[in-house]
Design an enzyme around this catalytic site. Structure first.
Site, PDB file in Angstrom:
ATOM      1  N   ASP A  53       4.534  -7.130   0.853  1.00 24.44           N
ATOM      2  CA  ASP A  53       4.660  -6.527   2.182  1.00 24.44           C
ATOM      3  C   ASP A  53       5.931  -5.683   2.306  1.00 24.44           C
ATOM      4  O   ASP A  53       6.966  -6.023   1.731  1.00 24.44           O
ATOM      5  CB  ASP A  53       4.665  -7.646   3.237  1.00 24.44           C
ATOM      6  CG  ASP A  53       4.440  -7.099   4.638  1.00 24.44           C
ATOM      7  OD1 ASP A  53       3.940  -5.956   4.762  1.00 24.44           O
ATOM      8  OD2 ASP A  53       4.764  -7.800   5.605  1.00 24.44           O
ATOM      9  N   HIS A  73       4.284   3.184  -0.428  1.00 24.35           N
ATOM     10  CA  HIS A  73       3.237   2.603  -1.278  1.00 24.35           C
ATOM     11  C   HIS A  73       3.417   3.042  -2.735  1.00 24.35           C
ATOM     12  O   HIS A  73       3.246   2.252  -3.659  1.00 24.35           O
ATOM     13  CB  HIS A  73       1.852   3.030  -0.787  1.00 24.35           C
ATOM     14  CG  HIS A  73       1.483   2.418   0.535  1.00 24.35           C
ATOM     15  ND1 HIS A  73       1.602   1.064   0.790  1.00 24.35           N
ATOM     16  CD2 HIS A  73       1.000   2.961   1.685  1.00 24.35           C
ATOM     17  CE1 HIS A  73       1.209   0.817   2.028  1.00 24.35           C
ATOM     18  NE2 HIS A  73       0.852   1.946   2.593  1.00 24.35           N
ATOM     19  N   LEU A  88      -2.329 -12.983 -19.757  1.00 24.01           N
ATOM     20  CA  LEU A  88      -2.069 -13.028 -18.308  1.00 24.01           C
ATOM     21  C   LEU A  88      -3.312 -12.508 -17.585  1.00 24.01           C
ATOM     22  O   LEU A  88      -3.875 -11.495 -17.989  1.00 24.01           O
ATOM     23  CB  LEU A  88      -0.871 -12.124 -17.970  1.00 24.01           C
ATOM     24  CG  LEU A  88      -0.628 -11.802 -16.490  1.00 24.01           C
ATOM     25  CD1 LEU A  88      -0.173 -13.048 -15.727  1.00 24.01           C
ATOM     26  CD2 LEU A  88       0.450 -10.718 -16.339  1.00 24.01           C
TER      27      LEU A  88
HETATM   28  C1  FPP Z   1       1.776  -3.960   2.499  1.00 25.75           C
HETATM   29  O1  FPP Z   1       2.807  -3.156   2.968  1.00 25.75           O
HETATM   30  C2  FPP Z   1       1.190  -3.374   1.328  1.00 25.75           C
HETATM   31  C3  FPP Z   1      -0.095  -2.962   1.220  1.00 25.75           C
HETATM   32  C4  FPP Z   1      -1.081  -3.071   2.304  1.00 25.75           C
HETATM   33  C5  FPP Z   1      -0.571  -2.332   0.003  1.00 25.75           C
HETATM   34  C6  FPP Z   1       0.008  -2.850  -1.267  1.00 25.75           C
HETATM   35  C7  FPP Z   1      -0.046  -1.748  -2.241  1.00 25.75           C
HETATM   36  C8  FPP Z   1       0.846  -1.526  -3.213  1.00 25.75           C
HETATM   37  C9  FPP Z   1       1.961  -2.425  -3.529  1.00 25.75           C
HETATM   38  C10 FPP Z   1       0.733  -0.309  -4.046  1.00 25.75           C
HETATM   39  C11 FPP Z   1      -0.566  -0.137  -4.685  1.00 25.75           C
HETATM   40  C12 FPP Z   1      -0.915  -1.270  -5.567  1.00 25.75           C
HETATM   41  C13 FPP Z   1      -1.817  -1.192  -6.527  1.00 25.75           C
HETATM   42  C14 FPP Z   1      -2.111  -2.381  -7.354  1.00 25.75           C
HETATM   43  C15 FPP Z   1      -2.511   0.067  -6.834  1.00 25.75           C
HETATM   44  P1  FPP Z   1       2.682  -2.544   4.427  1.00 25.75           P
HETATM   45  O2  FPP Z   1       2.162  -1.174   4.290  1.00 25.75           O
HETATM   46  O3  FPP Z   1       1.890  -3.457   5.292  1.00 25.75           O
HETATM   47  O4  FPP Z   1       4.177  -2.502   4.856  1.00 25.75           O
HETATM   48  P2  FPP Z   1       4.747  -2.608   6.324  1.00 25.75           P
HETATM   49  O5  FPP Z   1       4.697  -4.053   6.718  1.00 25.75           O
HETATM   50  O6  FPP Z   1       6.139  -2.121   6.152  1.00 25.75           O
HETATM   51  O7  FPP Z   1       3.910  -1.732   7.200  1.00 25.75           O
END
Ligand code: FPP
Length: 224
Positions: free
Chosen positions: A12, A29, A122
């Site tokens: 997150d 992201h 893994l």
């Molecule tokens: C949460 O941060 C993250 C996500 C919803 C997406 C996770 C994606 C990645 C780490 C990159 C892509 C991964 C792969 C495996 C291709 P948020 O956007 O909810 O953050 P916030 O709480 O600051 O809004």
């Protein structure tokens, strides 16, 4: 010292990180993906057998369309560019979640899983369009259809994680203390670590610190 077999992570904080840097949520992201790569490498070093990453939840469809498309294009690019590396490193990829993506992405996911299916070092479980409540509903429907008795063993058998041991620990970055519909059944006895850092800032050192703390935790599973 507790052995570590399975680490689950709620990654997150990407969006906030991007905005904090005066850029876009999508920039966050993109950086978050670099952290994913670091954590995979570090998991191999630590001889962890299962790493479950929450990449997209059933609730994430509420986000703006351009953010959703960006996330899936990032995933597509990642798989196209890295699947051979994952394979060479003896890493198995498994997708958990409901696969109702574009035909093209479904195919990429299928090919990526197939390519790495025999790998043993893994296992990365990538949670995509995953929601724990709908996973449980689906499991109960499975029990009913197969006329199986309702007990813990049979419920587990009908979950998407049926062949995967429960996580030993869950890490959530981003300074938010909630489970967000992630692995509600499987996390029943996991140790939970809420980290203040946003996911793109989380690094190998932070990860190892959590693992070290976990190893020293007294796990009594309801005993004393
Ligand atoms: C949460 O941060 C993250 C996500 C919803 C997406 C996770 C994606 C990645 C780490 C990159 C892509 C991964 C792969 C495996 C291709 P948020 O956007 O909810 O953050 P916030 O709480 O600051 O809004």
């Amino acid at each position: 010292m507790n052995p570590i077999n399975h680490v689950a992570i709620i990654m997150d904080g990407n969006g906030r990180w991007g905005l904090k840097k005066k850029k876009s949520r999508n920039f966050g992201h993109e950086k978050g993906l670099l952290t994913v790569e670091k954590i995979i490498k570090e998991s191999l070093k630590n001889k962890i057998k299962y790493l479950t990453l929450f990449a997209f939840s059933t609730e994430n469809w509420k986000r703006p369309k351009y953010e959703i498309s960006f996330l899936f294009s990032l995933l597509e690019k990642f798989l196209k560019e890295k699947i051979n590396d994952l394979n060479k490193n003896n890493i198995k990829l498994k997708i958990i979640g409901k696969r109702n993506f574009s035909k093209r992405l479904n195919k990429i996911l299928y090919i990526s899983e197939k390519k790495t299916i025999e790998n043993k070092k893994l296992q990365i479980n990538l949670a995509l369009n995953y929601g724990s409540k709908s996973e449980l509903v689906y499991a109960f429907k499975g029990l009913k259809k197969k006329k199986q008795r309702i007990n813990e063993t049979n419920i587990k058998k009908n979950l998407e994680t049926s062949n995967i041991p429960d996580p030993d620990l869950l890490i959530r970055t981003g300074n938010t203390n909630r489970l967000s519909n992630f692995l509600l059944w499987q996390l029943a006895y996991s140790e939970i670590f809420f980290e203040k850092k946003l996911w793109p800032d989380f690094n190998e050192k932070d990860y190892n610190k959590v693992l070290k703390k976990f190893k020293k935790t007294k796990r009594n599973f309801g005993n004393i």
